[in-house]
Design a protein around this motif. Structure first.
Motif, PDB file in Angstrom:
ATOM      1  N   UNK A 133       9.203   7.518  -2.360  1.00 42.30           N
ATOM      2  CA  UNK A 133      10.529   8.051  -2.039  1.00 42.30           C
ATOM      3  C   UNK A 133      10.850   9.282  -2.878  1.00 42.30           C
ATOM      4  N   UNK A 134      10.612   9.207  -4.185  1.00 41.36           N
ATOM      5  CA  UNK A 134      10.928  10.346  -5.050  1.00 41.36           C
ATOM      6  C   UNK A 134      10.059  11.563  -4.703  1.00 41.36           C
ATOM      7  N   UNK A 135       8.823  11.324  -4.280  1.00 41.17           N
ATOM      8  CA  UNK A 135       7.958  12.454  -3.927  1.00 41.17           C
ATOM      9  C   UNK A 135       8.437  13.161  -2.663  1.00 41.17           C
ATOM     10  N   UNK A 136       9.301  12.498  -1.888  1.00 43.62           N
ATOM     11  CA  UNK A 136       9.871  13.102  -0.683  1.00 43.62           C
ATOM     12  C   UNK A 136      11.289  13.619  -0.924  1.00 43.62           C
ATOM     13  N   UNK A 137      11.731  13.563  -2.182  1.00 46.16           N
ATOM     14  CA  UNK A 137      13.059  14.072  -2.508  1.00 46.16           C
ATOM     15  C   UNK A 137      14.187  13.122  -2.186  1.00 46.16           C
ATOM     16  N   UNK A 138      13.872  11.850  -1.961  1.00 46.61           N
ATOM     17  CA  UNK A 138      14.916  10.859  -1.697  1.00 46.61           C
ATOM     18  C   UNK A 138      15.586  10.475  -3.015  1.00 46.61           C
ATOM     19  N   UNK A 139      16.904  10.465  -3.014  1.00 41.84           N
ATOM     20  CA  UNK A 139      17.690  10.106  -4.195  1.00 41.84           C
ATOM     21  C   UNK A 139      17.723   8.577  -4.298  1.00 41.84           C
ATOM     22  N   UNK A 140      16.806   8.014  -5.069  1.00 43.25           N
ATOM     23  CA  UNK A 140      16.679   6.562  -5.167  1.00 43.25           C
ATOM     24  C   UNK A 140      16.535   6.159  -6.625  1.00 43.25           C
ATOM     25  N   UNK A 141      17.134   5.036  -6.982  1.00 41.80           N
ATOM     26  CA  UNK A 141      16.961   4.454  -8.311  1.00 41.80           C
ATOM     27  C   UNK A 141      16.250   3.115  -8.162  1.00 41.80           C
ATOM     28  N   UNK A 142      15.561   2.701  -9.223  1.00 36.99           N
ATOM     29  CA  UNK A 142      14.855   1.433  -9.220  1.00 36.99           C
ATOM     30  C   UNK A 142      15.438   0.468 -10.228  1.00 36.99           C
ATOM     31  N   UNK A 143      15.069  -0.798 -10.058  1.00 35.87           N
ATOM     32  CA  UNK A 143      15.559  -1.841 -10.959  1.00 35.87           C
ATOM     33  C   UNK A 143      14.640  -3.048 -10.824  1.00 35.87           C
ATOM     34  N   UNK A 144      14.469  -3.773 -11.923  1.00 36.34           N
ATOM     35  CA  UNK A 144      13.682  -5.004 -11.860  1.00 36.34           C
ATOM     36  C   UNK A 144      14.081  -5.890 -13.043  1.00 36.34           C
ATOM     37  N   UNK A 145      13.900  -7.198 -12.884  1.00 41.69           N
ATOM     38  CA  UNK A 145      14.269  -8.116 -13.963  1.00 41.69           C
ATOM     39  C   UNK A 145      13.188  -8.195 -15.036  1.00 41.69           C
ATOM     40  N   UNK A 146      11.991  -7.703 -14.709  1.00 46.64           N
ATOM     41  CA  UNK A 146      10.856  -7.796 -15.628  1.00 46.64           C
ATOM     42  C   UNK A 146      10.740  -6.498 -16.435  1.00 46.64           C
ATOM     43  N   UNK A 147      10.954  -6.543 -17.758  1.00 48.95           N
ATOM     44  CA  UNK A 147      10.916  -5.303 -18.554  1.00 48.95           C
ATOM     45  C   UNK A 147       9.550  -4.637 -18.541  1.00 48.95           C
ATOM     46  N   UNK A 181       0.853  -1.181   0.000  1.00 45.97           N
ATOM     47  CA  UNK A 181       0.000   0.000   0.000  1.00 45.97           C
ATOM     48  C   UNK A 181       0.891   1.233   0.000  1.00 45.97           C
ATOM     49  N   UNK A 182       0.346   2.352  -0.447  1.00 48.52           N
ATOM     50  CA  UNK A 182       1.155   3.572  -0.493  1.00 48.52           C
ATOM     51  C   UNK A 182       1.561   4.009   0.916  1.00 48.52           C
ATOM     52  N   UNK A 183       0.709   3.761   1.910  1.00 46.52           N
ATOM     53  CA  UNK A 183       1.060   4.108   3.298  1.00 46.52           C
ATOM     54  C   UNK A 183       2.276   3.323   3.764  1.00 46.52           C
ATOM     55  N   UNK A 184       2.238   2.009   3.548  1.00 47.90           N
ATOM     56  CA  UNK A 184       3.353   1.171   3.984  1.00 47.90           C
ATOM     57  C   UNK A 184       4.613   1.520   3.195  1.00 47.90           C
ATOM     58  N   UNK A 185       4.466   1.719   1.880  1.00 46.52           N
ATOM     59  CA  UNK A 185       5.620   2.056   1.047  1.00 46.52           C
ATOM     60  C   UNK A 185       6.265   3.352   1.506  1.00 46.52           C
TER      61      UNK A 185
END
Length: 299
Positions: free
Chosen positions: A182-196, A148-152
């Motif tokens: 995270x990005x909406x709070x200004x956290x410098x984070x990148x994402x990645x996943x094996x599924x295109x 959920x967005x709250x937990x995330x």
């Protein structure tokens, strides 16, 4: 959802301690809109043992912006009982009348607050929380199994409570629920996943909310950079084909690229976390009905 323990884990991450009280006094300055559990923050300007002390100090106070005064004792605060509405309105009026400036009860530029707490009166600037996470609930791309967005949002805060100078990664980002928060709070984070396909969905979700962020395709084993923190919502057998060995491999690679990891898991994996070289330093369980997720903080 029973998120009491999650709230306290986030509290410990932000302030270094938690409390059973519904009020925290701290010198740590946190934007209340970052947390799904904070209602407001009072930035204290002065205090006194009597309301008259506040009125006297307020009479010397000049506001260059339109203002209103709000008494925050509309509910019980710790052991301080709620004040009745007529009392609160009287206190607001008495303080507002002596402040040098222009009052505006409908659309003020600044909201001053006064509160009685444990026998002491405090006056300051009120910043109310805006539930930004609620706006992120309707994404163009969604998973039924996503956080959920709250937990995330809370998990992002637990991983990166103080973002300045911190680089983070979500190497199993799925459709980007954590990335968006995270990005909406200004956290410098990148994402990645094996599924295109989910990488594409994650990018579209970020763009939908006007956020920017890198989302790479590939397994965590291909990550070569190091990060200050990582968040992994662990893939699990019920919804993926990953094995226990695959989960352990993810944790071992996380240990290679970061010194701090927050793991979200539906099944116990303390033994895997230890085998990967991490030490568990804090944790909680977030419940939704009979469904439980463990949030485990590792270093």
């Amino acid at each position: 959802m029973d998120e009491h323990d999650l709230c306290r884990l986030e509290m410990r991450a932000f302030f270094g301690f938690d409390s059973l009280s519904n009020v925290i006094q701290s010198n740590v300055k946190i934007d209340p809109s970052r947390s799904p559990f904070m209602k407001e923050r009072l930035e204290v300007l002065f205090s006194g043992s009597e309301l008259d002390d506040i009125i006297e100090q307020a009479s010397e106070f000049v506001s260059h912006k339109t203002f209103k005064v709000t008494c925050l004792n509309s509910i019980a605060l710790d052991t301080t009982e709620k004040l009745r509405q007529p009392e609160r309105r009287s206190f607001e009026r008495r303080i507002g009348e002596v402040i040098q400036g222009e009052a505006d009860l409908l659309d003020p530029e600044v909201n001053f607050g006064v509160v009685l707490l444990e026998g002491i009166w405090y006056f300051g600037i009120v910043q109310e929380s805006e539930p930004i996470w609620r706006y992120h609930m309707q994404k163009p791309h969604m998973y039924s199994t996503a956080l959920s967005t709250r937990v995330a949002r809370a998990v992002a805060n637990i991983a990166v409570p103080h973002p300045e100078g911190i680089r983070a990664i979500d190497p199993c980002c799925g459709i980007g629920t954590v990335l968006v928060e995270a990005r909406s709070m200004g956290i410098d984070i990148v994402g990645r996943d094996i599924n295109p396909l989910v990488c594409l969905g994650s990018r579209k979700n970020l763009a939908h909310f006007g956020l920017e962020g890198e989302v790479g395709k590939g397994p965590i084993s291909e990550v070569t950079d190091t990060y200050d923190a990582a968040i992994i919502d662990m893939p699990y057998n019920l919804f993926t084909h990953i094995s226990a060995e695959g989960q352990l491999d993810i944790l071992k690679h996380a240990r290679r690229i970061t010194s701090k990891l927050v793991v979200v898991t539906i099944e116990p994996m303390d033994h895997m976390i230890t085998e990967a070289g991490f030490t568990i330093v804090d944790r909680c369980v977030a419940k939704k009905g009979t469904f439980e997720r463990q949030i485990v903080v590792c270093e």
